[in-house]
Design a protein around this motif. Structure first.
Motif, PDB file in Angstrom:
ATOM      1  N   ARG A 131      19.831  18.665  -2.217  1.00 53.11           N
ATOM      2  CA  ARG A 131      20.268  18.066  -0.946  1.00 53.11           C
ATOM      3  C   ARG A 131      19.106  17.392  -0.231  1.00 53.11           C
ATOM      4  NH1 ARG A 131      22.874  23.110  -0.704  1.00 53.11           N
ATOM      5  NH2 ARG A 131      21.396  23.821   0.878  1.00 53.11           N
ATOM      6  N   LEU A 132      17.926  17.999  -0.264  1.00 51.88           N
ATOM      7  CA  LEU A 132      16.761  17.411   0.396  1.00 51.88           C
ATOM      8  C   LEU A 132      16.292  16.140  -0.327  1.00 51.88           C
ATOM      9  CD1 LEU A 132      14.793  20.624   1.420  1.00 51.88           C
ATOM     10  CD2 LEU A 132      16.215  19.144   2.856  1.00 51.88           C
TER      11      LEU A 132
ATOM     12  N   LEU B  58      20.462  19.736   6.112  1.00 49.32           N
ATOM     13  CA  LEU B  58      20.816  19.954   4.715  1.00 49.32           C
ATOM     14  C   LEU B  58      20.158  21.192   4.132  1.00 49.32           C
ATOM     15  CD1 LEU B  58      20.697  16.278   3.448  1.00 49.32           C
ATOM     16  CD2 LEU B  58      22.682  17.616   4.154  1.00 49.32           C
ATOM     17  N   ARG B  59      19.384  21.872   4.922  1.00 44.74           N
ATOM     18  CA  ARG B  59      18.758  23.110   4.450  1.00 44.74           C
ATOM     19  C   ARG B  59      19.798  24.216   4.329  1.00 44.74           C
ATOM     20  NH1 ARG B  59      13.668  22.878   3.512  1.00 44.74           N
ATOM     21  NH2 ARG B  59      12.357  21.394   4.604  1.00 44.74           N
ATOM     22  N   SER B  60      19.505  25.165   3.472  1.00 47.19           N
ATOM     23  CA  SER B  60      20.413  26.292   3.253  1.00 47.19           C
ATOM     24  C   SER B  60      20.562  27.106   4.527  1.00 47.19           C
ATOM     25  CB  SER B  60      19.863  27.180   2.137  1.00 47.19           C
ATOM     26  OG  SER B  60      20.670  28.310   1.981  1.00 47.19           O
ATOM     27  N   LYS B  61      21.746  27.580   4.757  1.00 46.20           N
ATOM     28  CA  LYS B  61      22.019  28.407   5.937  1.00 46.20           C
ATOM     29  C   LYS B  61      21.927  29.901   5.619  1.00 46.20           C
ATOM     30  CE  LYS B  61      23.350  24.674   8.218  1.00 46.20           C
ATOM     31  NZ  LYS B  61      22.739  23.597   7.467  1.00 46.20           N
ATOM     32  N   GLY B  62      21.489  30.237   4.419  1.00 45.52           N
ATOM     33  CA  GLY B  62      21.376  31.636   4.025  1.00 45.52           C
ATOM     34  C   GLY B  62      22.570  32.068   3.196  1.00 45.52           C
ATOM     35  N   PRO B  63      22.665  33.368   2.922  1.00 45.54           N
ATOM     36  CA  PRO B  63      23.763  33.861   2.083  1.00 45.54           C
ATOM     37  C   PRO B  63      25.119  33.531   2.703  1.00 45.54           C
ATOM     38  CG  PRO B  63      22.216  35.633   2.621  1.00 45.54           C
ATOM     39  CD  PRO B  63      21.805  34.422   3.396  1.00 45.54           C
ATOM     40  N   VAL B  64      26.091  33.300   1.838  1.00 48.08           N
ATOM     41  CA  VAL B  64      27.426  32.949   2.289  1.00 48.08           C
ATOM     42  C   VAL B  64      28.131  34.139   2.923  1.00 48.08           C
ATOM     43  CG1 VAL B  64      29.692  32.167   1.518  1.00 48.08           C
ATOM     44  CG2 VAL B  64      27.635  31.123   0.592  1.00 48.08           C
ATOM     45  N   SER B  65      27.946  35.312   2.338  1.00 49.09           N
ATOM     46  CA  SER B  65      28.653  36.485   2.860  1.00 49.09           C
ATOM     47  C   SER B  65      27.703  37.386   3.652  1.00 49.09           C
ATOM     48  CB  SER B  65      29.278  37.281   1.718  1.00 49.09           C
ATOM     49  OG  SER B  65      28.272  37.729   0.832  1.00 49.09           O
ATOM     50  N   ALA B  66      28.266  38.098   4.611  1.00 53.85           N
ATOM     51  CA  ALA B  66      27.481  39.034   5.420  1.00 53.85           C
ATOM     52  C   ALA B  66      27.297  40.337   4.643  1.00 53.85           C
ATOM     53  CB  ALA B  66      28.202  39.309   6.730  1.00 53.85           C
ATOM     54  N   GLU B  67      26.223  41.035   4.934  1.00 60.11           N
ATOM     55  CA  GLU B  67      25.998  42.316   4.269  1.00 60.11           C
ATOM     56  C   GLU B  67      27.079  43.306   4.663  1.00 60.11           C
ATOM     57  OE1 GLU B  67      22.193  44.125   4.303  1.00 60.11           O
ATOM     58  OE2 GLU B  67      21.158  42.216   4.234  1.00 60.11           O
ATOM     59  N   SER B  68      27.442  44.154   3.710  1.00 58.65           N
ATOM     60  CA  SER B  68      28.481  45.150   3.956  1.00 58.65           C
ATOM     61  C   SER B  68      27.945  46.355   4.727  1.00 58.65           C
ATOM     62  CB  SER B  68      29.066  45.637   2.630  1.00 58.65           C
ATOM     63  OG  SER B  68      29.625  44.551   1.924  1.00 58.65           O
ATOM     64  N   LEU B  69      26.655  46.620   4.595  1.00 59.03           N
ATOM     65  CA  LEU B  69      26.062  47.791   5.230  1.00 59.03           C
ATOM     66  C   LEU B  69      25.198  47.392   6.420  1.00 59.03           C
ATOM     67  CD1 LEU B  69      24.877  49.771   2.064  1.00 59.03           C
ATOM     68  CD2 LEU B  69      27.021  50.029   3.311  1.00 59.03           C
ATOM     69  N   SER B  70      25.226  48.212   7.452  1.00 56.78           N
ATOM     70  CA  SER B  70      24.364  47.990   8.611  1.00 56.78           C
ATOM     71  C   SER B  70      22.960  48.481   8.276  1.00 56.78           C
ATOM     72  CB  SER B  70      24.910  48.752   9.815  1.00 56.78           C
ATOM     73  OG  SER B  70      24.761  50.153   9.599  1.00 56.78           O
ATOM     74  N   ALA B  71      22.018  48.191   9.148  1.00 54.22           N
ATOM     75  CA  ALA B  71      20.634  48.652   8.929  1.00 54.22           C
ATOM     76  C   ALA B  71      20.587  50.175   8.842  1.00 54.22           C
ATOM     77  CB  ALA B  71      19.743  48.146  10.054  1.00 54.22           C
ATOM     78  N   GLY B  72      21.340  50.858   9.706  1.00 51.84           N
ATOM     79  CA  GLY B  72      21.374  52.327   9.678  1.00 51.84           C
ATOM     80  C   GLY B  72      21.951  52.864   8.383  1.00 51.84           C
ATOM     81  N   GLN B  73      22.974  52.211   7.868  1.00 54.07           N
ATOM     82  CA  GLN B  73      23.568  52.632   6.602  1.00 54.07           C
ATOM     83  C   GLN B  73      22.602  52.437   5.446  1.00 54.07           C
ATOM     84  OE1 GLN B  73      27.048  50.151   7.062  1.00 54.07           O
ATOM     85  NE2 GLN B  73      28.387  51.962   7.213  1.00 54.07           N
ATOM     86  N   TRP B  74      21.832  51.332   5.481  1.00 53.70           N
ATOM     87  CA  TRP B  74      20.821  51.117   4.441  1.00 53.70           C
ATOM     88  C   TRP B  74      19.770  52.217   4.481  1.00 53.70           C
ATOM     89  CZ3 TRP B  74      21.320  48.528   0.245  1.00 53.70           C
ATOM     90  CH2 TRP B  74      22.089  47.379   0.189  1.00 53.70           C
ATOM     91  N   GLU B  75      19.342  52.585   5.691  1.00 53.66           N
ATOM     92  CA  GLU B  75      18.343  53.657   5.819  1.00 53.66           C
ATOM     93  C   GLU B  75      18.899  54.969   5.286  1.00 53.66           C
ATOM     94  OE1 GLU B  75      17.088  53.747   9.906  1.00 53.66           O
ATOM     95  OE2 GLU B  75      16.390  51.674   9.833  1.00 53.66           O
ATOM     96  N   GLY B  76      20.156  55.265   5.614  1.00 56.09           N
ATOM     97  CA  GLY B  76      20.779  56.496   5.103  1.00 56.09           C
ATOM     98  C   GLY B  76      20.900  56.498   3.596  1.00 56.09           C
ATOM     99  N   LEU B  77      21.258  55.361   3.027  1.00 51.74           N
ATOM    100  CA  LEU B  77      21.358  55.241   1.573  1.00 51.74           C
ATOM    101  C   LEU B  77      19.999  55.412   0.933  1.00 51.74           C
ATOM    102  CD1 LEU B  77      22.990  54.578  -0.962  1.00 51.74           C
ATOM    103  CD2 LEU B  77      22.587  52.162  -0.477  1.00 51.74           C
TER     104      LEU B  77
END
Length: 93
Positions: A27-28, A69-88
């Motif tokens: 795109r660039l 035209l730059r990427s806007k990041g991942p298309v989908s949002a993460e399923s886990l919150s920051a707290g859930q990632w820490e718990g995992l």
């Protein structure tokens, strides 16, 4: 003119960060050609793809420059919150 199958976007957004980065580079590159005054048809031909996405890129470029035209990041949002990632992480340790 043959459509470059390698440029197609995944039907469900299934592409890796490396693939996302490669698509951004394409795109660039198109933005550089737009800046040089090349037509949408010529840019699409050089990229060996259909003109419709290139038309959308040109519109975005006109409205916001190459930055649009730059990427806007991942298309989908993460399923886990920051707290859930820490718990995992704690569970796995």
């Amino acid at each position: 003119m043959r459509y470059d199958r390698g440029l197609r976007y995944g039907q469900r957004g299934e592409y890796t960060p490396a693939e996302q980065e490669r698509r951004e580079r394409v795109r660039l590159q198109a933005a550089e050609w737009f800046e040089a005054g090349e037509s949408t048809r010529a840019v699409a031909a050089w990229l060996r793809m259909h003109g419709r996405p290139v038309t959308h890129w040109r519109k975005a470029w006109r409205e916001g420059g190459a930055e649009a035209l730059r990427s806007k990041g991942p298309v989908s949002a993460e399923s886990l919150s920051a707290g859930q990632w820490e718990g995992l992480d704690a569970e796995l340790r």
